[in-house]
Structures are given as C-alpha cells and as structure tokens.
Design a protein around this motif. Structure first.
Motif, PDB file in Angstrom:
ATOM      1  N   SER A  12     -65.191-131.157 -27.249  1.00 52.03           N
ATOM      2  CA  SER A  12     -63.890-130.870 -27.864  1.00 52.03           C
ATOM      3  C   SER A  12     -62.726-130.832 -26.892  1.00 52.03           C
ATOM      4  O   SER A  12     -61.575-130.840 -27.327  1.00 52.03           O
ATOM      5  CB  SER A  12     -63.973-129.516 -28.571  1.00 52.03           C
ATOM      6  OG  SER A  12     -64.243-128.494 -27.630  1.00 52.03           O
ATOM      7  N   HIS A  13     -62.979-130.775 -25.568  1.00 52.24           N
ATOM      8  CA  HIS A  13     -61.868-130.410 -24.677  1.00 52.24           C
ATOM      9  C   HIS A  13     -60.708-131.404 -24.702  1.00 52.24           C
ATOM     10  O   HIS A  13     -59.553-131.000 -24.757  1.00 52.24           O
ATOM     11  CB  HIS A  13     -62.373-130.172 -23.253  1.00 52.24           C
ATOM     12  CG  HIS A  13     -63.084-131.331 -22.632  1.00 52.24           C
ATOM     13  ND1 HIS A  13     -64.358-131.705 -23.001  1.00 52.24           N
ATOM     14  CD2 HIS A  13     -62.701-132.202 -21.683  1.00 52.24           C
ATOM     15  CE1 HIS A  13     -64.721-132.754 -22.286  1.00 52.24           C
ATOM     16  NE2 HIS A  13     -63.728-133.080 -21.483  1.00 52.24           N
ATOM     17  N   ALA A  26     -59.001-131.239 -28.262  1.00 58.72           N
ATOM     18  CA  ALA A  26     -58.226-130.006 -28.447  1.00 58.72           C
ATOM     19  C   ALA A  26     -56.953-130.054 -27.610  1.00 58.72           C
ATOM     20  O   ALA A  26     -55.885-129.626 -28.057  1.00 58.72           O
ATOM     21  CB  ALA A  26     -59.076-128.791 -28.059  1.00 58.72           C
ATOM     22  N   ASP A  27     -57.060-130.583 -26.411  1.00 56.49           N
ATOM     23  CA  ASP A  27     -55.892-130.657 -25.531  1.00 56.49           C
ATOM     24  C   ASP A  27     -54.821-131.565 -26.130  1.00 56.49           C
ATOM     25  O   ASP A  27     -53.642-131.203 -26.175  1.00 56.49           O
ATOM     26  CB  ASP A  27     -56.337-131.163 -24.159  1.00 56.49           C
ATOM     27  CG  ASP A  27     -55.203-131.188 -23.156  1.00 56.49           C
ATOM     28  OD1 ASP A  27     -54.781-130.088 -22.741  1.00 56.49           O
ATOM     29  OD2 ASP A  27     -54.725-132.286 -22.810  1.00 56.49           O
ATOM     30  N   HIS A  29     -53.246-129.979 -29.251  1.00 52.63           N
ATOM     31  CA  HIS A  29     -52.293-128.918 -28.935  1.00 52.63           C
ATOM     32  C   HIS A  29     -50.983-129.471 -28.386  1.00 52.63           C
ATOM     33  O   HIS A  29     -49.892-129.008 -28.743  1.00 52.63           O
ATOM     34  CB  HIS A  29     -52.873-127.898 -27.951  1.00 52.63           C
ATOM     35  CG  HIS A  29     -51.864-126.856 -27.604  1.00 52.63           C
ATOM     36  ND1 HIS A  29     -51.079-126.925 -26.480  1.00 52.63           N
ATOM     37  CD2 HIS A  29     -51.438-125.768 -28.286  1.00 52.63           C
ATOM     38  CE1 HIS A  29     -50.239-125.908 -26.473  1.00 52.63           C
ATOM     39  NE2 HIS A  29     -50.437-125.195 -27.546  1.00 52.63           N
ATOM     40  N   ARG A  30     -51.088-130.454 -27.515  1.00 48.57           N
ATOM     41  CA  ARG A  30     -49.853-131.039 -26.961  1.00 48.57           C
ATOM     42  C   ARG A  30     -49.017-131.684 -28.077  1.00 48.57           C
ATOM     43  O   ARG A  30     -47.792-131.597 -28.085  1.00 48.57           O
ATOM     44  CB  ARG A  30     -50.195-132.081 -25.893  1.00 48.57           C
ATOM     45  CG  ARG A  30     -50.735-131.471 -24.601  1.00 48.57           C
ATOM     46  CD  ARG A  30     -51.084-132.560 -23.571  1.00 48.57           C
ATOM     47  NE  ARG A  30     -51.952-132.045 -22.524  1.00 48.57           N
ATOM     48  CZ  ARG A  30     -51.513-131.547 -21.361  1.00 48.57           C
ATOM     49  NH1 ARG A  30     -50.232-131.518 -21.102  1.00 48.57           N
ATOM     50  NH2 ARG A  30     -52.365-131.096 -20.461  1.00 48.57           N
ATOM     51  N   LYS A  87     -58.692-133.964 -19.073  1.00 50.07           N
ATOM     52  CA  LYS A  87     -57.579-133.597 -19.952  1.00 50.07           C
ATOM     53  C   LYS A  87     -56.247-134.026 -19.345  1.00 50.07           C
ATOM     54  O   LYS A  87     -55.395-134.596 -20.026  1.00 50.07           O
ATOM     55  CB  LYS A  87     -57.576-132.076 -20.186  1.00 50.07           C
ATOM     56  CG  LYS A  87     -58.737-131.584 -21.003  1.00 50.07           C
ATOM     57  CD  LYS A  87     -58.602-130.115 -21.372  1.00 50.07           C
ATOM     58  CE  LYS A  87     -58.691-129.194 -20.173  1.00 50.07           C
ATOM     59  NZ  LYS A  87     -58.731-127.772 -20.556  1.00 50.07           N
ATOM     60  N   THR A  88     -56.069-133.741 -18.080  1.00 48.94           N
ATOM     61  CA  THR A  88     -54.793-134.039 -17.420  1.00 48.94           C
ATOM     62  C   THR A  88     -54.548-135.531 -17.356  1.00 48.94           C
ATOM     63  O   THR A  88     -53.454-136.013 -17.682  1.00 48.94           O
ATOM     64  CB  THR A  88     -54.809-133.459 -15.997  1.00 48.94           C
ATOM     65  OG1 THR A  88     -55.146-132.074 -16.072  1.00 48.94           O
ATOM     66  CG2 THR A  88     -53.457-133.618 -15.338  1.00 48.94           C
ATOM     67  N   ALA A 114     -53.446-121.010 -26.266  1.00 47.68           N
ATOM     68  CA  ALA A 114     -54.313-122.052 -26.839  1.00 47.68           C
ATOM     69  C   ALA A 114     -55.363-122.489 -25.824  1.00 47.68           C
ATOM     70  O   ALA A 114     -56.530-122.704 -26.170  1.00 47.68           O
ATOM     71  CB  ALA A 114     -53.465-123.248 -27.277  1.00 47.68           C
ATOM     72  N   HIS A 160     -59.345-121.979 -26.418  1.00 47.64           N
ATOM     73  CA  HIS A 160     -60.267-123.113 -26.454  1.00 47.64           C
ATOM     74  C   HIS A 160     -61.377-122.974 -25.427  1.00 47.64           C
ATOM     75  O   HIS A 160     -62.549-123.256 -25.701  1.00 47.64           O
ATOM     76  CB  HIS A 160     -59.537-124.441 -26.243  1.00 47.64           C
ATOM     77  CG  HIS A 160     -60.497-125.589 -26.226  1.00 47.64           C
ATOM     78  ND1 HIS A 160     -61.000-126.109 -25.063  1.00 47.64           N
ATOM     79  CD2 HIS A 160     -61.110-126.244 -27.234  1.00 47.64           C
ATOM     80  CE1 HIS A 160     -61.860-127.058 -25.371  1.00 47.64           C
ATOM     81  NE2 HIS A 160     -61.940-127.169 -26.665  1.00 47.64           N
ATOM     82  N   ASP A 182     -48.901-127.119 -17.288  1.00 45.64           N
ATOM     83  CA  ASP A 182     -50.261-127.451 -16.842  1.00 45.64           C
ATOM     84  C   ASP A 182     -50.675-126.600 -15.648  1.00 45.64           C
ATOM     85  O   ASP A 182     -51.837-126.200 -15.537  1.00 45.64           O
ATOM     86  CB  ASP A 182     -50.366-128.953 -16.534  1.00 45.64           C
ATOM     87  CG  ASP A 182     -50.435-129.785 -17.813  1.00 45.64           C
ATOM     88  OD1 ASP A 182     -50.806-129.228 -18.867  1.00 45.64           O
ATOM     89  OD2 ASP A 182     -50.111-130.978 -17.783  1.00 45.64           O
ATOM     90  N   LYS A 190     -51.532-123.099 -17.091  1.00 53.84           N
ATOM     91  CA  LYS A 190     -52.834-123.064 -17.766  1.00 53.84           C
ATOM     92  C   LYS A 190     -53.961-123.058 -16.743  1.00 53.84           C
ATOM     93  O   LYS A 190     -54.914-122.288 -16.854  1.00 53.84           O
ATOM     94  CB  LYS A 190     -52.977-124.277 -18.693  1.00 53.84           C
ATOM     95  CG  LYS A 190     -52.060-124.244 -19.894  1.00 53.84           C
ATOM     96  CD  LYS A 190     -52.380-125.367 -20.878  1.00 53.84           C
ATOM     97  CE  LYS A 190     -52.046-126.726 -20.328  1.00 53.84           C
ATOM     98  NZ  LYS A 190     -52.175-127.792 -21.357  1.00 53.84           N
TER      99      LYS A 190
END
Lengths: 284, 284, 284, 284
Positions: free
Chosen positions: B98-99, B102-103, B106-107, B258-259, C102, C106, C255, C258
């Motif tokens: 999910s990471h 989900a990221d 959210h963004r 994610k980044t 968030a 997560h 970022d 987080k």
C-alpha cells in the motif's frame, strides 16, 4: 591521540561471547573507549570490535595477544589485536589521474589518515613531482601490454621491499595479477567510478551517460580476482541531470571517488572493516 | 494556482529557435513565468519548455495551438501545448503493497498532485477500502497466470472507459502487455525498487543484500516493452549498513520508492519531462 | 517479529560495566540480537542498549527487572527494561495540515510502527474522517486564545484517560503548557519545520526564503518548556534553489518533516533514544 | 573547451525581454550552448544567462558589448558580457588550515577551475611550501591585533598589484575591513564552517556539538560588512551522530567546506551567480 589497542573478532555466534571477552578485559582493568557488536542473524556469525586505552592495561601487545589466544581458540575466532601506534604501511598505486592520489596524500600529510606511506608506484611518470614534494619515494613502473609479467614482478618486489601491508589502487586503471590479490586478500583497496554493481568494467561514466541515470557514484571495495566484484566497503553518490555531459560526470564523479576512497581507507586503517562471505561489516 | 499554458518543444537544434518562439510569445504579450532550454551538444537536439500566464494572452488554447503550428512545422518540432486547468487523467495500478498508493492518494487529496484519478485497478482486493475512502472507484482485476490475456483485456477496457491519459504502476508487480506499453509510450510510469540498472528484475532487495551494497534506491521510469529498461525520470537512494536485514532494506526502500515516484509523477503531470533516445530531459 | 526484551542503561562510565551486564545476561543464557555501547569521553557517561530474545531467558519481565535491580543500584544506572510485545501507547496531536498525521497513520496501519494509537486530538475538526477510517477515536479540542487553560485541561484529561505514554505533535502548531511537558519529559515528540537551531519559532519557511538558504530541513526533537530547544532526535534536509517559492519550500519541506518525524518516532518506540544533558544518544 | 561569451542580465521583469535578447543574438547568428532564465515572481525581477559559442558570432567582445548596450539601457539591465578565455584573477587567502587551500590549488592545477591564481596571502607562513610548489607567489602578511590597519593596507596593496578581481577566503579566519568588502562587493567569497544561519560567528563546530545537532554543514557566501550574513551561494551538509566528538566533526566538516567552496567558486568563475537583495540566483 592516545595509544589504543584494537581487538577485532569474527566467529560463530553463541551465548556468552561478550561476557567472556568483557570479563577478560575487565579483569585487566581495560578502559574501553569504543565497543561495537554485530550479530548477523542470517548467517549466525558474530562480529565485535573493542578499542581499548592501552595505558589502562598492565600488558604489552604481545602479552595481551598471548593472554587472549585461549579464548579465541575456545570460540573458534578469527581475530587480531592491533596497536594504534603501529600504523599500517600503505603502498599507493596510481596512473595519470591525480585527484584520488592528491586527496589521500593531503589527508595523510595533515594527519587525518593514520598510516605511513612508504612509496607510490605508478605506470606513468606524471605524478612524480607531487609525490616527491610529500617526501615519499615514487616508482615509475610502466605496464607494457607485452611485458605485464615483468611489470608486476617489479611491483611485487617493491611491495616486498617496502614491507607494505595494504595496497591502495587510487585510480590505478590496471588489473592486478590474481596472485597479488590473493596474497593481499582484504588488503588491496580499489576505488571504482560507479555505484557497483552498476557499470562494472571499463568507462563507467560513458555507460551511465548512455543509460541516462540521474545519480552517479563511486564504490570503494577490496579487490578480489573477480573484477569489480569484491566486498564493498563504502559507496557515495551525487545527483546529475540531463545538462551534464560525460565530461561533467567525470568531474562530478571525482568528488565521489575521493570521498568514498578516503572513508573506506580510514575504516580499514582503524581496523573497522571485517569481511565475511564477500560482504563487509563496517564499524564506522 | 493561476491558469498557465505550457509549451513544450523538442527539435533539431539550430540558430534562431529561441528568437522565433520568444517573438511569437512576445507578440501576443505572453507573460512567461518559467522558461527552460537545453541544447544537447552530443545529439544536436534542442529542448524547451515555457510556462505562460494564460490570462496574459488574448488567445484560447485551440487558437494558440493553431497559431503556433506553422513555427513547429518550420523547425520540425515535436511539441505540445497544455493547459494547467485541464489536469491529466491518471489511472493508478497497485497490488498488495500500500505504501506507494497511499502516498500518491494523500498527495492528490491534499492538492499536491495536479491531476484527476478516475480509478484504481489492482490484481488484489486488499486496498479497496483505502481507495474508496478517497471517493475513487476501485476495480479488482485478478491476474491469473493462465488467463493473463483476459485480465489485461479488462484493464485495457477500463483504461479506455476512464479516458486515462497516464498510467502509474504503484508497485503493481505485474508486467504490462507490450501493446499497452506501446499505446501509452512515455505515459506509463513505473517505480522499480532499485537504483537501476543495478538489480533489474525480481527481488531487488534480496539481490542488494547478497551483493552487500551500502546504498539502496528506487527508480521512477517510463515503461517500455523491455523490462526495467525504459527512460529514467528520477532516482533516489538511502544509506544502509551491515545491520540492515532484507526486511530493514524493504522498509527503508519504501521511502525511496514513495519519494522517487511522487517526484517523477509530478514532473510528468506538469509537462516537465521530455523523452529522447530512451533518456529524459527533466526541467525540474 | 519475535518477542524481545530491551535493556537500556545510562550511567557514569567505569571499568567493568559491560562485563557485569554481559555476565548477568550470559548466566541467564540470554541470546542477544543487538547490542550497542557508547562511552562519551567528554562527559564521562556510559550508554548501553541490549535487545534480547525473550524466549532465550528463563525469566519473565518482572523477575528480570528484579534480578537486574541490584546491578543497576551498584552502578548508579538510569535504566529500563521493556518488552517488545507491550507497545507504547502513542497519542497523536495535529492541527489542519494532514501530511505528518497521514504518514504516521499509514506507517502504523501497515505495521511499520510498533505502537498502539489510542486516540488523535486536534484543535480543528478537518482530519476527523481520515482518523476514523483507521478505527481510531478522534477528539476535537479547539484551542481558543482566551480559553487555553480549559483546552489543555481537556487534553490532559484525554492523555490520562487513554493512558498515553508518548505524545506526538504531528504539526500541532500549538505550544503545550509547561506542566504537560514536564510530566512527559522525553516523551513528547515534536517535528519542527526547519533544521534547528536555524529558524526556530514561527514561519520557518518564510525565514528560510528571506535568508536565501540553499538547503531546508526539518527537526524531530523532544519537547521541553523552552520552545524548539529540546534534545534533537533526528534531522533531515533537502536541497532547494532560487526557483523555489515559499509554496515550493512548504511542499518540499513536508517530505523532510514526514521522514524525520517517522524516523525519530520509530527510534523512540524501539527504545533507541537515550537523553543526557539536552542531547540524545540514538542507537539507530 | 572552446571559447564562449557569457551574457548575464538582471533587470525588472516585463514582457518581451527574452524576445529582444534572442533576436539580438539570432541576428548575429549566435549559437547558444546554454541558456537560463528566472522570473522571480515575488520581487518582479528577471535574471538571464546565455553561454554563446564565440566563433559563431562575427563580433569581438568589445563590439558585442557596444552592440548590446542600447538594449541594456532600454530595459534598465544590470549586465555583463565575459569571455571564457579571459579567466578571472583569483587571489586566495588562508590561515594555517590547509584543507580548503590544498583542494582549490589541486582543482586549479588539474584544470577544473577556470581562473588564474596570481598569489596566495596568509597571516601565517605554514603553507608557503605547498603554494610555491604550484608555482604561485606566497605572501606572509601577519595580522597583529595591534596593527591590523597596516596588515590590511598591505593586503589591499597586494590585491591591487596582482590585479585580482576575486578574493577567496579559504578558511582565512580574519575579518576583512569593510572598505575592502565594499570595494569587492559580490567578489569576496568566504567559506563558513556551519550551515548558516545556524552557528554564525566563532567556533561553529563547538556550538553544533553543544546543541546536539544530527547534521553539520558548511556555507559558501559572498562577504558583506555584516559578519556571516552575505548572500549564500552554496551549502553542503553531512550526517553525524552521538559518537562524533568535536574533533570528528571538524574532520567531517572539512569535506563539506571543501565541496561547498569549490562548487561556489566554480559557479562564480563561470558567471553563474547573480546577486539581488542579499540572495543569489545560481544558474548551476
């Protein structure tokens, strides 16, 4: 910097190793300035490094080694005890590119690297003056494709004559013969100009340019007989963009090379690197 | 964010291109908020992106396109003009992890990503609730090894139905059929969990662990029919050590993934990425 | 993850501490999965953390604590032993900005953070739905400038009711009353959106923009009664340029925030952070 | 490296600037190898840099300047045109610490820095031999607290004699008199050993140690009469931990200092830095 002993151990993991070693040290009143442990759960192997204030113990180096030997035997340890006042003898090898050599020489000259540098060998004569300004003998050993054996016989002779215990390939650009690699296992340090395993082999910046990567890097590793495949000690990277030509990448990469090599060599000199299964434990 | 037009051009380099385009814009009184040029000296190709305040010009989007077309033809340009108020339609595909999904959600939800997300497709049903909380339709399309053709026919039908213009593989873990890759050339974005070209293919963290690297990373790239070999948009890395197990590397790597994916997608959405010769120019 | 005990110690340094503790553990046959030591030569203080496989010892947590107490007394230790199967109870506090909340939710939801989250408190109602989707109670406690005492009395009551042992200010944007800070010394974690000590106080991105820095960052720290001056656990930075407006810096900085907060909290949850003299030892 | 002209412009933003300049260049058939624009929406100021293949234009430098002057006047430009074959004359100043000086000298010696270095001035004699090995005159100008005026009069005389157009303080550790700073506005480059604005003033590593930060850094900036407050050109940081003593931080920080200074100086030498309102635009 006061004198320290460094006790470095790798052995199969089991209960009681730390207690055994700590008791041994405490019984001699050892004042420990730094201690690192690592249990590798995947391999069942244990790694340990102690840095001990030498003056705190009533033993000299040889007596200490003798006293520790039975424990080492009991636990099937690979081990060594070194003395910070007996710096390693590092023979540097370079080619024409000066950046890594100049960087190491300056760090050594300003006291940042704990070693002696008995000589520099190069297959070209370009860097002689820079080396000799530092008061270090410079040997020009050309490596002729037709006479490689002779060249490396001379290299081996120089390594022997200068009683080197570590060899650093500071962008040497020649492949050492397997016999020398084997003889100096985990004591020949190379800097490769890519973040291995990407772009092993020749012209890594060209390869990186063609692939269009957004990060380039450098890898400091111990040399084995398999090219660019030895245990990695340190890696460094820098961000690039589409604006960077191969020439820019070469320039940017030089800083990665200098940094990764200097860090990797410092770890080696301070006995912070332990090798197991072609991988390193680095107690940085 | 006020409305902007984005004029994006790639063409063979020659004298006068910038003058031609700048005159064109100045004649319409265009207020330029951002301009980027790149001359690739190796390929002789020129790349340009202008971001223009839409209100400053007396033309609507279609008229602007029509007015620019003759210049584009004269210079053999690959070009497009987009409107920031017509966001791209991004179809997300995920699997069980999910990471990344989900990221991105959210963004998008917090207004950081300039796009609409008409639907999410997954080969598992695990992430349905998370997606639906965001008010986005979720489609479970299982990919059975024996019935891949049927599955990807359904995917293609959904892509069509939702009029997607970009597809993001947010750790989808399945290989798209070549036909879909070709149809969406430079519009399918994938995140690979290694710093390519190292560790292409399956289980990159396992490969990285075995090789003993000191840096792990992630690569955001456009998908081509050759696995993990498409144009790289963005890469990110993180430092690791001997203490990190494969599970640690998976955890650490997630943040890189994610980044790199979020940055790469943002560049794509804002028309900052130009592809040429399997490499990208990114006007970040 | 199998069950572990974590023995965490800080005390004045002297010879024999490690031997004493290692013997104690070895006598109970403890299998140590991770061990970290630090001798701070400047302060003469010693720090140690052991992670021990719980099943390897014939003691339960209470018996272990009782058995260790005499050693702790002998060496004047500040110490604790925790059980990985008794996760900390973390109360999250947020305001309107959702990115840190968030992100933490997560990570918790996907099993990356070893804690329970009994409740979220916010001075605004905006994030209620996001929190409740995770199955976590949400409390809206407005903080009226004229009625701060009442608001924080309610916060204190909720902290008590939910038996929180850690409070995380995930961009809460309100200053906690000193009494609560003191009661939860080294257990209130804040994320500040600058690389402290630069740009303490309000609007750090505006301050950074005005100063023209080329790097922005975020700082995760324990809260003390002095604003933005508590012990730093983790910092992260990102590169910016003249092209970045304040809005860009806010986006880029998120970022960093987080990442730094998630890392800092993870270290705290795994008992990796030891505080001494307003500084942290982090056995990462 | 082939010869290029660099046209660098800063002026109030308005429609048509790029068209005007591009037309001017196109009319002379200028082949542009690199172009950068920046509109600062907050200040309404516009910045532009072109790098032009000199051989592509039928004008010499003086004629080009004369031809451009009317455009510059029309748009109220601050501007300059420089010639890559007329490198800047950089006078280096150092104290006892050799790392920044050695790094710059090596980069210059290996052709990485596009400048001449007519002389080095130091308030100590320690680095004479290193400088003279590079074939550069070394001047020892002691700075006696009681006779600062005399010392800086001698410095000013040397700056004049060597026709320096840039001064680099490579860890010079003395404060230049305001008159010299003013005379060489945006042409005196300093390296400060912290990530400003943190830890301005004396002993930044000690300050950083006391505050317990997890990142240390260095800042390359133009010198103004206000200490450590001039426009920042480049910053670099490195991660540290509780294990690092002040001596470690000094060692680690040196690499940041070298990197940030070398990058900042290179940008300056290639006319990539534009200063406005105590901030820099760096077309890196």
């Amino acid at each position: 910097m006061s004198r320290t002993f460094r006790l470095v151990v790798a052995c199969p993991d089991r209960v009681g190793i730390v207690a055994k070693v700590s008791n041994f040290l405490a019984n001699y009143n050892a004042s420990i300035t730094e201690a690192n442990h690592h249990s590798d759960l995947a391999t069942g192997w244990f790694f340990m490094r102690h840095e001990i204030c030498a003056d705190s113990m009533p033993l000299d180096l040889e007596t200490l080694r003798a006293a520790f030997a039975p424990i080492a035997a009991e636990y099937a340890m690979q081990w060594r005890i070194t003395d910070s006042t007996e710096p390693k003898r590092v023979l540097l090898m370079a080619s024409r590119e000066s950046h890594c050599l100049a960087d190491l020489l300056h760090r050594w000259h300003s006291g940042e690297l704990e070693c002696s540098i008995p000589a520099v060998i190069s297959n070209h004569d370009d860097l002689r003056s820079m080396v000799e300004w530092h008061g270090i003998p410079f040997h020009h050993v050309p490596v002729n494709p037709q006479e490689k054996d002779e060249a490396f016989a001379e290299v081996a002779e120089l390594v022997e004559r200068y009683r080197a215990d570590t060899i650093v390939l500071a962008r040497y650009m020649q492949i050492l013969p397997p016999a020398l690699c084997d003889q100096f296992a985990n004591r020949v340090i190379n800097i490769h100009h890519s973040f291995l395993p990407s772009f092993a082999g020749a012209k890594p910046y060209h390869q990186a340019y063609l692939r269009g990567v957004k990060l380039i890097g450098a890898t400091c590793h111990y040399v084995t007989s398999e090219l660019d495949a030895g245990p990695i000690i340190e890696q460094d990277i820098e961000r690039i963009s589409h604006r960077d030509s191969i020439a820019d990448m070469v320039r940017i990469g030089k800083d990665c090379e200098k940094t990764a090599l200097a860090k990797g060599l410092r770890y080696h000199l301070e006995d912070r690197v332990l090798v197991h299964d072609n991988k390193t434990v680095v107690f940085a």
